[in-house]
Design a protein around this motif. Structure first.
Motif, PDB file in Angstrom:
ATOM      1  N   ILE A 265       0.862  -1.186   0.000  1.00  0.00           N
ATOM      2  CA  ILE A 265       0.000   0.000   0.000  1.00  0.00           C
ATOM      3  C   ILE A 265       0.893   1.228   0.000  1.00  0.00           C
ATOM      4  O   ILE A 265       1.769   1.381   0.858  1.00  0.00           O
ATOM      5  N   SER A 266       0.673   2.126  -0.955  1.00  0.00           N
ATOM      6  CA  SER A 266       1.422   3.384  -0.983  1.00  0.00           C
ATOM      7  C   SER A 266       0.723   4.428  -0.121  1.00  0.00           C
ATOM      8  O   SER A 266      -0.493   4.365   0.101  1.00  0.00           O
ATOM      9  N   LEU A 267       1.505   5.393   0.358  1.00  0.00           N
ATOM     10  CA  LEU A 267       0.987   6.442   1.228  1.00  0.00           C
ATOM     11  C   LEU A 267       1.357   7.804   0.658  1.00  0.00           C
ATOM     12  O   LEU A 267       2.489   8.020   0.212  1.00  0.00           O
ATOM     13  N   VAL A 268       0.404   8.709   0.673  1.00  0.00           N
ATOM     14  CA  VAL A 268       0.664  10.104   0.329  1.00  0.00           C
ATOM     15  C   VAL A 268       0.169  10.938   1.501  1.00  0.00           C
ATOM     16  O   VAL A 268      -0.984  10.816   1.925  1.00  0.00           O
ATOM     17  N   PHE A 269       1.043  11.775   2.034  1.00  0.00           N
ATOM     18  CA  PHE A 269       0.725  12.549   3.227  1.00  0.00           C
ATOM     19  C   PHE A 269       0.514  14.024   2.885  1.00  0.00           C
ATOM     20  O   PHE A 269       1.106  14.557   1.944  1.00  0.00           O
ATOM     21  N   ARG A 270      -0.328  14.661   3.683  1.00  0.00           N
ATOM     22  CA  ARG A 270      -0.414  16.116   3.632  1.00  0.00           C
ATOM     23  C   ARG A 270       0.144  16.676   4.934  1.00  0.00           C
ATOM     24  O   ARG A 270       0.067  16.037   5.986  1.00  0.00           O
ATOM     25  N   ASP A 271       0.671  17.881   4.843  1.00  0.00           N
ATOM     26  CA  ASP A 271       1.078  18.622   6.029  1.00  0.00           C
ATOM     27  C   ASP A 271      -0.139  19.417   6.487  1.00  0.00           C
ATOM     28  O   ASP A 271      -0.550  20.362   5.805  1.00  0.00           O
ATOM     29  N   PRO A 272      -0.778  19.067   7.607  1.00  0.00           N
ATOM     30  CA  PRO A 272      -2.004  19.762   8.020  1.00  0.00           C
ATOM     31  C   PRO A 272      -1.824  21.269   8.151  1.00  0.00           C
ATOM     32  O   PRO A 272      -2.748  22.031   7.853  1.00  0.00           O
TER      33      PRO A 272
END
Length: 685
Positions: A265-272
């Motif tokens: 599973i790949s993950l893409v994060f945001r900086d809140p």
């Protein structure tokens, strides 16, 4: 000069809070036209909506609505025109400057099922084709679809694994025809690998929920024969606190969990912080460009590694400033001019997988997701679930109410600052959980409540067959609940019949066909289960004050679930079960204020004074709290025909639907012009 830095964009919707009642009234006596009742139950539910006129400005266009939901739907249509307009420039620039023969999705979009269905309904009302144009955007690769679940439940806060699994399955089923449309684009560009982004409501996931999602996604793709499926989770950087933010945001990441293969599973994060700045400050294009390009990393570029910095944005946030949607358009165009190819999360990951984007030796980088379950959620600023649940765990490992919150309420004599306890959220969540346990039934044994009723209707004995039939029937009922969406694709109205679903799916393995009253009971019960899930919409709990339209809607939906269950029991001659259902409704919802005693809220640190203050109505036309107003009005309208007139007064059916506003969250927004800024509703009761 083209750059290896790729801004990644994702947008999502969370439309909720304008429903005040359902249009149909169930027949109490089945000696009437049963065929007509079954026809009605083969159609999706239609709701009456609140009358509370409001307008906003998108660019230079004034957008009006009878209520916030309608205004927002109209804004979506404006956003659609902007996305279409962007396409003309981008397509030429991609070909001339990037060597791309076709469009490359510059963002992903997750539209929850109820919102998308509401868009179709509005198309019918206005004679437009906004839905069809949206599907064209997916099919042509302008934007990419991101799957989400219905009802805007925070998945980890659903206490029953059965409900989490059902919501995930419903989301995948709803998005199946949209993904099929997107697949046509992928085949056309020669990137036929079904990489799918998943957006969880409120971006809330836990390892347990991720494991369920992974299993369901694999099964779903295998059944539909999607090519080389791969899942991309969209998460907050706070879910991986041990990884430096700069490294986390710029790297192709993969979930590192027991039971998962590396890179599964790949993950893409945001900086809140970055995304909140974008959504709440409405910065100028120059500031956005400066802050975005500040993420460029010469070292990664020198190594021929494609990298990113992502931003996830609520579409509703674009309505809060005249410049919001315009800035989105200009941002995409300006970045393209400067040589920065903005892409959707799935495109970024897909091109890493097929090696069209350069990867470092460390990619995909394994990232361990924060494993803290809701039961261990700490009190204070580090709490993840406390905002919606109202409580968290203190240092002594004891559930304690979250700190008091404040909001600014507008009155005719001026603004008033109110400080309230989130104890009302504790009371509501405990009440709703008790209702779910009683009304939903026990998934492990398929007994009691709605699940038990459906289990009896299967006509089979084997436990595995009962579980299979009930689960499959609830999943297939999605075709009725969101029918208008499915008939835009491969299905017609004649293909979606309740009687056929009952006999072919619920009673699979049973030789006897269902009787008309059993079909009516099954349809009414399935609808009740959907209403039950809908009553967990997190949008009602985001606001500081209780008396607001989100809580009215969720209380109304939960009451409708009770009313449907009463009807289903009576259709089967189960009078005792019907009466017990009414008694629980009385105790839990019609007398909601007694939840303080019933659930010992004092043990959570909620004082009785704080409880009463939080429940106080913010409208002058009723002394009841918002839950009791919604529940009493709804129950009086729908249970009186079933012989429960003695529970209600003559005026209960006409209890006002007026509520307070989401005060600080919307009244302080200059771009919203409310016809009535003092409460959410018409001026007359």
């Amino acid at each position: 000069m083209l750059n290896r830095f790729h801004p990644v964009y994702h947008a999502y919707t969370s439309l909720a809070g304008s429903r005040i009642d359902i249009e149909r009234v169930l027949q109490p006596h089945l000696d009437e036209d049963l065929e007509e009742l079954i026809d009605q139950l083969s159609e999706p539910p239609q709701f009456f909506e609140r009358l509370s006129p409001v307008s906003t400005t998108v660019g230079n266009t004034k957008v009006k609505g009878r209520n916030w939901a309608e205004m927002t739907i109209r804004c979506y249509r404006e956003f659609g025109r902007i996305l279409t307009r962007v396409t003309v420039f981008l397509k030429q620039a991609l070909e001339n400057n990037y060597g791309e023969p076709t469009m490359v999705p510059f963002m992903s979009l997750a539209v929850d099922p109820d919102t998308l269905t509401r868009l179709i309904e509005h198309d019918y009302e206005t004679g437009e084709n906004s839905y069809g144009k949206l599907i064209e955007l997916f099919e042509n690769g302008v934007v990419a679809p991101a799957v989400t679940t219905p009802f805007h439940n925070i998945l980890p806060l659903l206490s029953r694994p059965f409900d989490r699994q059902l919501c995930i399955r419903l989301g995948l089923t709803f998005y199946a025809p949209i993904l099929r449309a997107y697949e046509r684009y992928l085949k056309k560009i020669g990137e036929n690998r079904m990489v799918v982004a998943f957006w969880a409501p409120e971006a809330m996931m836990t390892p347990e929920t991720i494991k369920t999602l992974r299993e369901e996604f694999a099964r779903f793709c295998a059944e539909r024969k999607f090519t080389k499926p791969h899942l991309v989770l969209l998460l907050d950087a706070t879910d991986a606190p041990k990884v430096p933010l700069d490294k986390l945001m710029k790297t192709w990441c993969a979930a590192k969990m027991p039971g998962l293969d590396d890179g599964d599973i790949s993950l893409v994060f945001r900086d809140p912080v970055f995304s909140n700045w974008m959504m709440t400050s409405h910065p100028s294009i120059k500031k956005i460009i400066d802050r975005t390009i500040a993420k460029v990393d010469g070292g990664l570029s020198a190594q021929n590694i494609d990298y990113t910095w992502s931003h996830f944005e609520s579409l509703e946030a674009l309505t809060q400033s005249p410049k919001g949607a315009v800035n989105l358009e200009q941002r995409i165009l300006k970045l393209c001019e400067l040589g920065y190819l903005a892409v959707s999360p799935d495109t970024f990951v897909r091109r890493k997988l097929i090696k069209r984007f350069g990867s470092g030796k460390h990619e995909p980088m394994g990232v361990k997701i924060e494993a803290r379950p809701p039961q261990a959620d700490p009190l204070g600023e580090q709490s993840r679930f406390g905002k919606w649940r109202g409580w968290a765990i203190d240092g002594a490992k004891t559930p304690r109410v979250m700190p008091n919150a404040s909001y600014v309420r507008r009155l005719s004599r001026g603004s008033q600052k109110c400080v309230v306890s989130p104890g009302w959220k504790v009371g509501w969540n405990l009440t709703r959980e008790a209702c779910v346990e009683f009304l939903g039934g026990k998934p492990a044994t398929m007994t009691g409540g709605i699940l038990g009723l459906l289990a009896k209707l299967t006509g089979v004995k084997a436990k595995a067959a009962v579980e299979r039939n009930v689960g499959a029937f609830l999943l297939r009922y999605a075709l009725i609940y969101w029918r208008e969406h499915f008939i835009q694709h491969e299905l017609g109205e004649a293909d979606i019949r309740l009687d056929e679903m009952v006999n072919d799916i619920l009673r699979k393995g049973c030789r006897r066909k269902a009787k008309p009253n059993e079909i009516a009971a099954a349809g009414t019960a399935a609808q009740a289960y959907f209403f039950l899930l809908d009553s967990g919409n997190s949008c009602a709990l985001a606001s500081e004050n209780m008396d607001q339209r989100g809580m009215f809607q969720t209380a109304m939906m939960l009451t409708l679930a009770f009313c449907n269950a009463v009807a289903a029991h009576k259709y089967l001659g189960e009078t005792k079960a019907a009466n017990e259902t009414v008694r629980v409704l009385q105790r839990e919802l019609l007398d909601f204020s007694s939840a303080y005693r019933r659930y010992d809220l004092a043990s959570y640190g909620v004082s009785q004074t704080a409880w009463k203050k939080a429940l106080a109505p913010e409208v002058s036309d009723s002394d009841l709290n918002v839950v009791e107003r919604a529940a009493r009005r709804t129950a009086a309208r729908h249970l009186t025909p079933f012989g429960h007139r003695d529970l209600f007064s003559a005026d209960d059916e006409e209890i006002s639907t007026n509520v307070g506003h989401h005060w600080s969250a919307e009244i302080a927004i200059p771009n919203y012009q409310w016809a009535n800024p003092y409460f959410c509703g018409v001026r007359e009761a």
